[in-house]
Each structure stands twice: as C-alpha cells, then as structure tokens.
Design an enzyme around this catalytic site. Structure first.
Site, short mmCIF file in Angstrom:
data_model
loop_
_atom_site.label_atom_id
_atom_site.label_comp_id
_atom_site.label_asym_id
_atom_site.label_seq_id
_atom_site.Cartn_x
_atom_site.Cartn_y
_atom_site.Cartn_z
N VAL A 175 6.04 0.86 -4.33
CA VAL A 175 6.54 1.49 -3.10
C VAL A 175 7.11 0.42 -2.17
O VAL A 175 8.09 0.67 -1.45
CB VAL A 175 5.43 2.29 -2.40
CG1 VAL A 175 5.93 2.90 -1.10
CG2 VAL A 175 4.90 3.37 -3.33
N GLY A 176 6.53 -0.77 -2.18
CA GLY A 176 7.04 -1.85 -1.34
C GLY A 176 8.50 -2.17 -1.63
O GLY A 176 9.28 -2.45 -0.71
N CYS A 202 -7.65 -4.27 -1.33
CA CYS A 202 -6.48 -4.97 -1.87
C CYS A 202 -6.78 -6.43 -2.22
O CYS A 202 -6.09 -7.02 -3.04
CB CYS A 202 -5.31 -4.90 -0.89
SG CYS A 202 -5.66 -5.63 0.73
N GLU A 205 2.55 -6.00 2.68
CA GLU A 205 1.22 -6.39 2.20
C GLU A 205 0.93 -5.55 0.96
O GLU A 205 0.62 -4.38 1.06
CB GLU A 205 0.16 -6.13 3.29
CG GLU A 205 0.46 -6.80 4.62
CD GLU A 205 0.45 -8.31 4.53
OE1 GLU A 205 -0.11 -8.85 3.56
OE2 GLU A 205 1.02 -8.95 5.43
N GLY A 207 0.56 -1.38 0.92
CA GLY A 207 0.45 -0.48 -0.23
C GLY A 207 0.80 -1.19 -1.53
O GLY A 207 0.62 -2.40 -1.66
#
Length: 546
Positions: free
Chosen positions: A227-228, A279, A245, A223
């Site tokens: 948020v990571g 991505c 990732e 994501g």
C-alpha cells in the site's frame, strides 16, 4: 463464533454509517456545489482554515496540544474499551503502549515548541558577517496522516502532535479495520480540537483512494509496503513529499556468547506483545545450531511466565484483528515444524504463541512480514553467515542483536542496514523520543518522534537578511569582470593537486576556501572576528533581539 459475527456485523455497520465525514466539515464548503466529493470538501475546508493564518501563532498550537492532552486523559475509558473490542488489549496494555507514550510526546512538544519554532542561526561566510543568516521552520500546509490498525491510537496521534506543533492543518484517516477505535476517534476528537483544522475522515479503500486524489503538502502513512507504493504513486501526481513507515521482516541474531535466558525473555516480550502484530516485532531468529534448543527452551519458560500454560484464557494475550488476517497467519505455518504452540481457535481469532524450527530460507513464512504470533528460527554457522543472510534481503525497519561483545555489536551495526538497530533488547528504541523512528529502502522513508516529527512536517526555510549599507563590498560581483578573474571578481578556486600560491598584493585571502577578494580592504580586526562571529550559537541572542 457468535461474538465474532457480532463484531464483524458491527464493524460493517460502523463503516457504512461513517463513509462521510462530520457535517460541520461539509457545511463550511457547501458554496462550492455538489460536484465535490465529501473527501475533497474536507481537504478544501482544511486548506481554507490553514490559509486563514490561525495556526501561525504558537499560542494557538499550544492550545490545541493541551486540548489533545485533555482528550487523552478524559477519554481513557473510551480508548481502552475500543482497543479491547478491536484487539482484545487489556486495559493495562492499552495504557502502557498507547496512552502513556502520547502524554509524554505532548508534554515534550508543549515544553519545547518555542525552541523548535525559533530561527536557527547558521555559520556565515566572510562576505556575510554583518547579515542575518538563519533557518526558519514554517508550516507545510495541509497534511494527511493515514493510521494503522495494530496500534490505532499511537500511530496516528503521535504524528498529529508534531503536525500541530509545526502549525499544519491535518486530515486524520484512521484504519477502518480497527473500527471501534476509529469510531471513537471520529465522534470524540472533534469535541476537543479545532474541527476545521483537524477533521477525521472515515471509510475504507474507496474513501482512502478519493483522499489520495487530493493535493496535500505532506502525506504520512503507516502500513504495508504494498500500500505504501500506492500512496507514493498517488502523491507523485502532485509532487507531494511522503513519510512511509512500512515495517518488513526484522531479524534477531542471538550470538552464543550472550545470556540466553535474558535474551529469550526480552525476545518473547517483544515478539508476542499485541499477539505479534507490531511492525518492529522480531520477525525471525538467527542463531547457531548449538544454541537453538536452548533458545526454544528459554522461550518456552518465558511464555509460561508471561502468559501461563493457557494463553487463550489469559487477559494480557491479544487476538488477531480479523478473520482475513487470522487465515493468512495460519497459512504461513503450513509445512513448518512446530516446536511450541501451534494451537488456534477461529471463533475467538486466537492463535497461540508459536515457535517454528528447521525453517528453510525459502519457506513461505520467510517470504513476507508475519505480523502475528509465529516466530521462526533459522540456524546459521555464525555471525558472518547471519550478516550475509540479512544483507541478501530487503532492509528491515528494525534489527536486533544479542551479544555480550561490543565489538560484535559494532560490527553488525557497521555491516548491515536497517531503520533502527537495538542491541540486547527489543522494541525499546521506539520509546526514545530523541531517536528518529523510520525505515530505509523497502521498510520506508522519512522519520518522526519528538522534534523529528516537527522537522519532518515543517519547511526548513533558508533565510538571509542583508542591509543596504557597505555597497562597496559588493563591487567585486558586479560586471564588468576583469581579466584573470571570475564573474564574481575572485580568483579561481584551487582544484585538487593545484599548488597554493600567496595572495596577490591588495588581496585579502580567506584560508578556508583559498579565494581572494580583490579590491576589498578587510582589516586585521575583521579577520580575527571570523572565528567567533560565524558561530551559530553566538547569533541566537542577536536574532532573538531582532
């Protein structure tokens, strides 16, 4: 507009209905009382199933992998229908980008599992020639995999394949944004896999936050970087390792010496597949002013070839996932000079393939990952400025360079940093299971694909098995130490600049480390065996027989 409202209403209804996980996961933990949340119950049940030892035998793992393969083959219609509802993906695109890669990954794991899980001999030292020294892959325990909405099947099931192969229990958390795919996964996957070992947890932010409060043995998240960071912060409370990732702005440098027509076809495909929601899609182009107009014209011709003059009605052109992202992407175009495209239709969440020119580096579209069908072109004076431009920004998940010069390609590889680099094409490195897929710096950490997933989700345990014979060889490391010797009974290690001296009488000298073993009679035959018996590949047959 009615279709969009119906879709939104249906997604909300699905999310409300599926905030708790399947009843069989809760039922197995009722004895723990009502104080536990549904998410905590799922994790505890999975941990109990893991500790039962059922996933240790390779036969069990192979069985689960083959069942997963049956799920993908037998439920292709359900999968492609859900992808059409979520992202307007055509059946062909769904099979090509989601289903086929999963089948290949499973086949690889089934064929290679015995090899991956076997002990891995390592080189020995003089004092461990008669011992078994090896690395033993072991399951970590309970793994949490949090998927993404842009490729809602491959980005959660691909790491699941490696996690099953490694012998772990896995909690699957599909994205609530791609709600149709998540619902199909929750309803159908438990019909094929062990329901206690591989449960699917539904829900949005509150459910994910509750999951992250639990202790896991590894977390794999796909994501955004924002948020990571939250996932990593939550994992740190339990010292849980993470694989992140995260994506980022993947640059694409086009050198003036390359075939511009071919470069533009490949870039157009890589950028506008899945409506730019990939991505590792090229985020922006760097090129010299002298070739910019040729690049724009090359992309225009490629768009017409791929999506006709009316991409909106073309079945292979996707849609933005929801209204929130639709408005975000449109906002990135504000104040930009549109060379191609720019059209949109809110009722269909449609944004046309768009090329932006005269984009300054400080423009809003250059400050965040686009994740949509916008392609800015930034002009640079040459390769020196391109490298400088790339290195001034966060490290991307992918970097693309188009050039006919191998020397220039090697220079960019050497002087930049990114998760992966691909010359003269886009995205295709993701399809190579032998290559690790992962980011660096702000684009993530850790990697997966093929054997890399197995290793990432295994504990590579250092093992040494010694015999109880030949105790005399150990006398040098027991106290008392003699004058002029270290505690191990060896001469001090030579430091930099210290002259080598001949081994004292009665010593057996190891030329590799310049250490001497006092009082040990090492025969000439034993020393000759050093070159062969320390090789790990020659230990395979012996360890397998053991």
């Amino acid at each position: 507009m009615a279709a969009t409202s119906a879709l939104s209403s249906n997604c909300q209804r699905v999310n409300k209905q599926n905030k708790i996980v399947s009843l069989w996961n809760i039922r197995c933990c009722l004895f723990q009382g009502d104080r536990m949340s549904a998410e905590q119950q799922v994790v505890e049940c999975a941990r109990k199933a893991f500790h039962s030892g059922r996933s240790r035998p390779l036969e069990y793992r192979l069985q689960q992998l083959k069942r997963l393969q049956c799920f993908i083959r037998e439920r292709q219609t359900d999968i492609t229908t859900a992808l059409k509802q979520d992202l307007n993906k055509s059946e062909q695109a769904s099979l090509l980008y989601e289903v086929l890669s999963l089948e290949g990954e499973i086949s690889l794991a089934v064929d290679r599992l015995a090899e991956w899980a076997a002990p891995r001999p390592v080189e020995k030292s003089l004092l461990t020639l008669s011992d078994q020294v090896f690395i033993q892959p072991q399951p970590l325990g309970v793994v949490l995999i949090i998927g993404a909405w842009n490729y809602p099947w491959v980005l959660i099931l691909q790491p699941l394949i490696g996690a099953i192969a490694a012998g772990n229990a896995v909690i699957l958390k599909p994205s609530e944004v791609s709600c149709h795919s998540a619902k199909v996964m929750q309803e159908l996957l438990p019909l094929y896999l062990d329901q206690e070992m591989y449960p699917v947890v539904m829900g949005g932010v509150p459910e994910t936050q509750e999951l992250l409060k639990q202790r896991f043995d590894h977390i794999l998240y796909t994501g955004s970087s924002t948020v990571g960071k939250l996932v990593m912060e939550a994992a740190a409370r339990h010292l849980t390792p993470v694989t992140l990732e995260l994506g980022g702005k993947s640059p694409c440098y086009i050198h003036k010496d390359c075939d511009i027509t071919v470069a533009c076809r490949r870039i157009t495909w890589g950028k506008f597949t899945n409506c730019g929601q990939t991505c590792i899609a090229p985020d922006y182009i760097l090129c010299e002013p002298s070739v910019r107009d040729r690049v724009v014209e090359g992309i225009r011709k490629s768009l017409q070839e791929f999506y006709t003059d009316d991409p909106k009605s073309f079945p292979d052109y996707g849609r933005i996932i929801n209204m929130c992202h639709f408005k975000r992407v449109l906002g990135l175009m504000e104040g930009c000079n549109v060379a191609l495209g720019g059209d949109s239709d809110e009722s269909q969440l449609y944004i046309a393939p768009t090329v932006l020119i005269d984009v300054p580096p400080h423009a809003r579209v250059m400050q965040e990952e686009i994740f949509g069908p916008l392609l800015p072109i930034v002009t640079v004076a040459g390769v020196d400025e391109a490298i400088h431009f790339i290195n001034k920004r966060e490290k991307p998940l992918a970097l693309y360079v188009f050039s006919s010069s191998n020397r220039l390609i090697k220079r960019i590889i050497t002087e930049t940093s990114s998760g992966g680099v691909l010359a003269n094409d886009c995205i295709m490195h993701f399809t190579i299971t032998a290559l690790p897929f992962g980011g660096v710096g702000n684009s993530g950490m850790g990697c997966y694909h093929g054997k890399h997933t197995f290793d990432q989700l295994s504990h590579l345990r250092a093992c040494m098995v010694r015999g109880l014979a030949q105790e005399a060889l150990n006398s040098m490391r027991y106290p008392p130490a003699h004058a002029g010797e270290t505690a191990l009974g060896t001469a001090p290690h030579l430091g930099p600049g210290q002259p080598e001296t001949a081994a004292p009488a009665g010593h057996a000298c190891c030329a590799h480390c310049h250490r001497c073993v006092r009082g040990t009679e090492v025969s000439e035959k034993t020393l000759k065996r050093l070159g062969s018996r320390t090789r790990p590949e020659q230990e395979n047959s012996r360890m397998n027989n053991s």
